[in-house]
Design a protein around this motif. Structure first.
Motif, short mmCIF file in Angstrom:
data_model
loop_
_atom_site.label_atom_id
_atom_site.label_comp_id
_atom_site.label_asym_id
_atom_site.label_seq_id
_atom_site.Cartn_x
_atom_site.Cartn_y
_atom_site.Cartn_z
N GLU A 286 56.81 53.49 55.84
CA GLU A 286 55.88 54.43 56.48
C GLU A 286 55.48 55.54 55.52
O GLU A 286 54.33 55.98 55.51
N ALA A 287 56.42 55.99 54.71
CA ALA A 287 56.12 57.05 53.74
C ALA A 287 55.06 56.59 52.75
O ALA A 287 54.15 57.35 52.39
N VAL A 288 55.16 55.34 52.32
CA VAL A 288 54.17 54.81 51.38
C VAL A 288 52.80 54.70 52.05
O VAL A 288 51.77 54.97 51.41
N LYS A 289 52.77 54.36 53.32
CA LYS A 289 51.49 54.33 54.04
C LYS A 289 50.84 55.71 54.04
O LYS A 289 49.63 55.84 53.86
N TRP A 290 51.64 56.75 54.24
CA TRP A 290 51.10 58.11 54.23
C TRP A 290 50.67 58.53 52.82
O TRP A 290 49.69 59.26 52.65
N LEU A 291 51.37 58.03 51.82
CA LEU A 291 50.96 58.30 50.45
C LEU A 291 49.60 57.65 50.18
O LEU A 291 48.72 58.26 49.56
N LEU B 51 48.01 59.79 42.45
CA LEU B 51 48.74 59.42 43.66
C LEU B 51 48.76 57.91 43.85
O LEU B 51 49.77 57.35 44.31
N SER B 52 47.68 57.25 43.48
CA SER B 52 47.61 55.80 43.58
C SER B 52 48.66 55.15 42.68
O SER B 52 49.31 54.18 43.07
N LYS B 53 48.83 55.68 41.49
CA LYS B 53 49.85 55.16 40.57
C LYS B 53 51.25 55.35 41.15
O LYS B 53 52.10 54.47 41.03
N SER B 54 51.47 56.49 41.79
CA SER B 54 52.77 56.72 42.44
C SER B 54 53.00 55.71 43.55
O SER B 54 54.10 55.16 43.68
N ALA B 55 51.98 55.46 44.35
CA ALA B 55 52.11 54.50 45.44
C ALA B 55 52.39 53.10 44.91
O ALA B 55 53.23 52.38 45.44
#
Length: 75
Positions: free
Chosen positions: A44-49, A68-72
């Motif tokens: 769920e955290a990744v969905k919010w990212l 942020l995309s790279k982090s995800a």
């Protein structure tokens, strides 16, 4: 960044934090995601990212959206 045996990041500090100048929608998405990350709800955290990524791009903040995309993608 450290990864646990399950391939996920292992500490709260690995989840991206809002930066000064981030639009409210990005800040909100990152704060909600960080809260979920802290509770162990990593999917769920990744969905919010990813939502934060979308909001950054919509606001015209391409460099922030890319970061942020790279982090995800790394999660």
């Amino acid at each position: 960044m450290r990864r646990g045996g399950n391939g996920l990041f292992t500490t709260m500090s690995d989840y991206p934090e809002p930066l000064e100048g981030d639009p409210d929608a990005v800040v909100t998405a990152l704060e909600v995601g960080a809260s979920m990350w802290a509770r162990g709800e990593h999917n769920e955290a990744v969905k919010w990212l990813r939502k934060a990524v979308d909001e950054a791009f919509e606001a015209g903040l391409d460099a922030r959206g890319l970061a942020l995309s790279k982090s995800a993608a790394a999660m």
